[in-house]
Design an enzyme around this catalytic site. Structure first.
Site, PDB file in Angstrom:
ATOM      1  N   ASP A  13      11.981   5.307  21.728  1.00 51.49           N
ATOM      2  CA  ASP A  13      11.703   3.884  21.914  1.00 51.49           C
ATOM      3  C   ASP A  13      11.360   3.196  20.594  1.00 51.49           C
ATOM      4  OD1 ASP A  13      12.068   4.331  24.669  1.00 51.49           O
ATOM      5  OD2 ASP A  13      10.015   5.066  24.802  1.00 51.49           O
ATOM      6  N   GLU A  14      12.013   3.625  19.539  1.00 48.29           N
ATOM      7  CA  GLU A  14      11.760   3.024  18.225  1.00 48.29           C
ATOM      8  C   GLU A  14      12.577   1.751  18.026  1.00 48.29           C
ATOM      9  OE1 GLU A  14      12.955   6.128  18.553  1.00 48.29           O
ATOM     10  OE2 GLU A  14      11.500   7.565  17.754  1.00 48.29           O
ATOM     11  N   GLY A  40      16.896   4.893  26.821  1.00 43.86           N
ATOM     12  CA  GLY A  40      16.942   3.490  27.214  1.00 43.86           C
ATOM     13  C   GLY A  40      17.043   2.666  25.939  1.00 43.86           C
ATOM     14  N   HIS A  41      18.221   2.214  25.610  1.00 46.25           N
ATOM     15  CA  HIS A  41      18.423   1.433  24.387  1.00 46.25           C
ATOM     16  C   HIS A  41      18.731  -0.010  24.770  1.00 46.25           C
ATOM     17  CE1 HIS A  41      19.575   5.347  22.043  1.00 46.25           C
ATOM     18  NE2 HIS A  41      18.405   5.400  22.639  1.00 46.25           N
ATOM     19  N   THR A  42      18.175  -0.933  23.988  1.00 45.36           N
ATOM     20  CA  THR A  42      18.310  -2.341  24.339  1.00 45.36           C
ATOM     21  C   THR A  42      18.874  -3.120  23.175  1.00 45.36           C
ATOM     22  OG1 THR A  42      16.297  -2.062  25.638  1.00 45.36           O
ATOM     23  CG2 THR A  42      17.040  -4.310  25.308  1.00 45.36           C
ATOM     24  N   THR A 240      12.463  17.000  24.841  1.00 45.36           N
ATOM     25  CA  THR A 240      13.640  16.926  25.695  1.00 45.36           C
ATOM     26  C   THR A 240      14.467  18.177  25.438  1.00 45.36           C
ATOM     27  OG1 THR A 240      15.412  15.492  26.501  1.00 45.36           O
ATOM     28  CG2 THR A 240      15.085  15.555  24.102  1.00 45.36           C
TER      29      THR A 240
END
Ligand code: IMO
Ligand code: MG
Length: 431
Positions: A13-14, A40-42, A240
């Site tokens: 989440d960087e 989860g990439h935005t 992970t």
């Protein structure tokens, strides 16, 4: 530009998606090389949010987007993601290519992820429950993995699936005492349905990448998850199940290491972690809560509140080492706008000794007391800065000091979540 691997340096989440979005503009192809829909990439353009889980962020630039052989793909999630992205007006299917060798996440992987976590009780990892660990475990078992390419031969797929499902049902009933078993025939029908939708995207993706490189084009390799979640280099066992670190790009995309020209490490200006495991600079207090609110630190994949804390340079030094970082892309700098003092962890004390690099074992990390250097805050909004020199002097000092202490120059800074709120350095900021 050269071909670039973009990886997370912390616990995820960087802001990897939006960094990929910047470099994808000059690339011909974007490749995901590991992980699955635990990511989860935005990318945010104006009011439009694009949420990516399996599909490379390059899709937003309408570039060929490859799901590489190192990934584990849940076809059901993939189809939903395609449909959701199409609903935003993007064209998706013509740009999407899937490696034959990528493994599939099957319904029993999701079930076993949950059963295993429940059985572990307090020792649980806090996974995303997407079936990632069970799918990779089956891949490496060799006997129980199913690959996207297997769908091309229905008889072969069915025979293997029946044997595997019998085994999974035995584990579900006899080991976990559950009655929620699976029917191989139903899974077969379901997955052939997915094949009808995605079969046309299956390619020799390593061959596609090799051809692009031969033509002199640049490729962006998009890491998911992060260095500290790496199966080897992360906080094992709270990791992970794949190799997010830069070396994983070669294996998981099917290129030689010589194909990679640069490695960019994405660094959030503070630290967050979701799920269990050690986090020495965690702030389980009002400051941590404030960072969470300012940074909207809630999982894009699971909605879970993220644990928040100060920047940890022991983590970044480890990331610099295991990824061979050329540059840092520092994200979320604006979240620190209001703080008068900004501590950064410059080392740990463990059993009376000073340690500079994140240790290998969680039992060592648990004994670590962070040593902080307190940097002065800038206490003014930076959201509108578009140039390094326009940043307040203390923000520049913060970046210089981080760069100096990690030994890696800064190539990019983000000052807000929207695409344009980005400072790409003409010359990297160095010590
Ligand atoms: P992006 O790409 C943050 C964490 C999970 C859990 C551990 C194992 O968005 O940065 P898994 O489901 O992978 O077996 O869970 O890893 N985790 C992430 N945390 N961002 C991610 O990805 C993550 N991917 C996995 O929370 O602690
Ligand atoms: Mg994320």
């Amino acid at each position: 530009m050269g071909s670039i691997v973009i990886i997370g340096t912390q616990w995820g989440d960087e802001g990897k998606g939006r960094v990929v979005d910047v470099y994808a503009a000059n690339a011909s192809t974007v490749v995901r090389y590991q992980g699955g829909d635990n990511a989860g990439h935005t990318v945010k353009i104006g009011e439009q949010h694009y949420a990516l889980h399996l599909i490379p962020s390059g899709i937003v630039r309408q570039k060929p987007s490859i799901l590489g052989n190192g990934m584990v793909i849940n076809p059901k999630s993939l189809l939903k993601e395609i449909t959701d992205l199409e609903a935003t007006g993007l064209e998706v299917r013509p740009y999407l290519f899937i490696a034959e060798e990528a493994h599939m996440i099957m319904p029993y992987h999701l079930a076993l992820d949950g059963l295993s976590e429940r059985a572990m009780g307090d020792g649980k990892i806090g996974t995303t429950l997407k079936g990632i660990g069970p799918a990779y475990t089956d891949k490496f078992s060799r006997t129980h993995g199913l690959r996207i390419g297997d769908l091309r031969n229905a008889a072969y797929f069915r025979a293997r699936l029946e044997a595997i499902v019998a085994d999974k049902n035995a584990i579900i009933t006899k080991l976990y005492g559950s009655t929620d078993t699976f029917d191989a025939g139903a899974i077969f029908d379901e997955y052939l349905g997915y094949y009808a939708e995605i079969g046309g995207m299956i390619r020799d993706t390593a061959g596609m990448i090799a051809a692009a490189l031969r033509r002199g084009e640049d490729v962006v390799f998009e890491g998911a998850n992060a260095t500290m979640l790496d199966i080897d280099h992360g906080t094992y066992p709270f990791v992970t199940c794949s190799t997010p670190t830069a070396g994983g790009a070669a294996v998981g995309a099917g290129v030689g290491p010589t194909a990679i020209d640069h490695v960019i490490g994405v660094v959030k200006a503070y630290t967050s972690r979701v799920g269990a495991g050690p986090f020495p600079t965690e702030l389980p207090d009002a400051t941590g809560d404030r960072i969470r609110e300012l940074g909207h630190e809630y999982g894009t994949t699971t909605g879970r509140p993220r644990r928040c804390g100060w920047l940890d340079l022991c983590v970044l030094r480890k990331a610099a080492r295991v990824n061979g970082l050329d540059y840092l892309a520092v994200t979320h700098l604006d979240i620190l706008d209001e703080f008068a003092d900004i501590p950064v962890c410059v080392g740990y004390e463990i059993d009376g000794a000073r340690v500079d690099v994140f240790p290998a074992n969680v039992w060592e990390v648990e004994k670590a007391t962070p040593i902080y250097e307190v940097l002065p805050g800038w206490r003014q909004p930076i959201a509108d800065c578009r140039d390094f020199d326009a940043l307040p002097v203390n923000a520049r000092r913060y970046l210089h000091r981080v760069s100096e202490l990690v030994g890696v120059p800064v190539c990019m800074i983000t000052v807000g979540s929207e695409r344009s709120q980005t400072i790409v350095m003409r010359e990297a900021v160095t010590r």
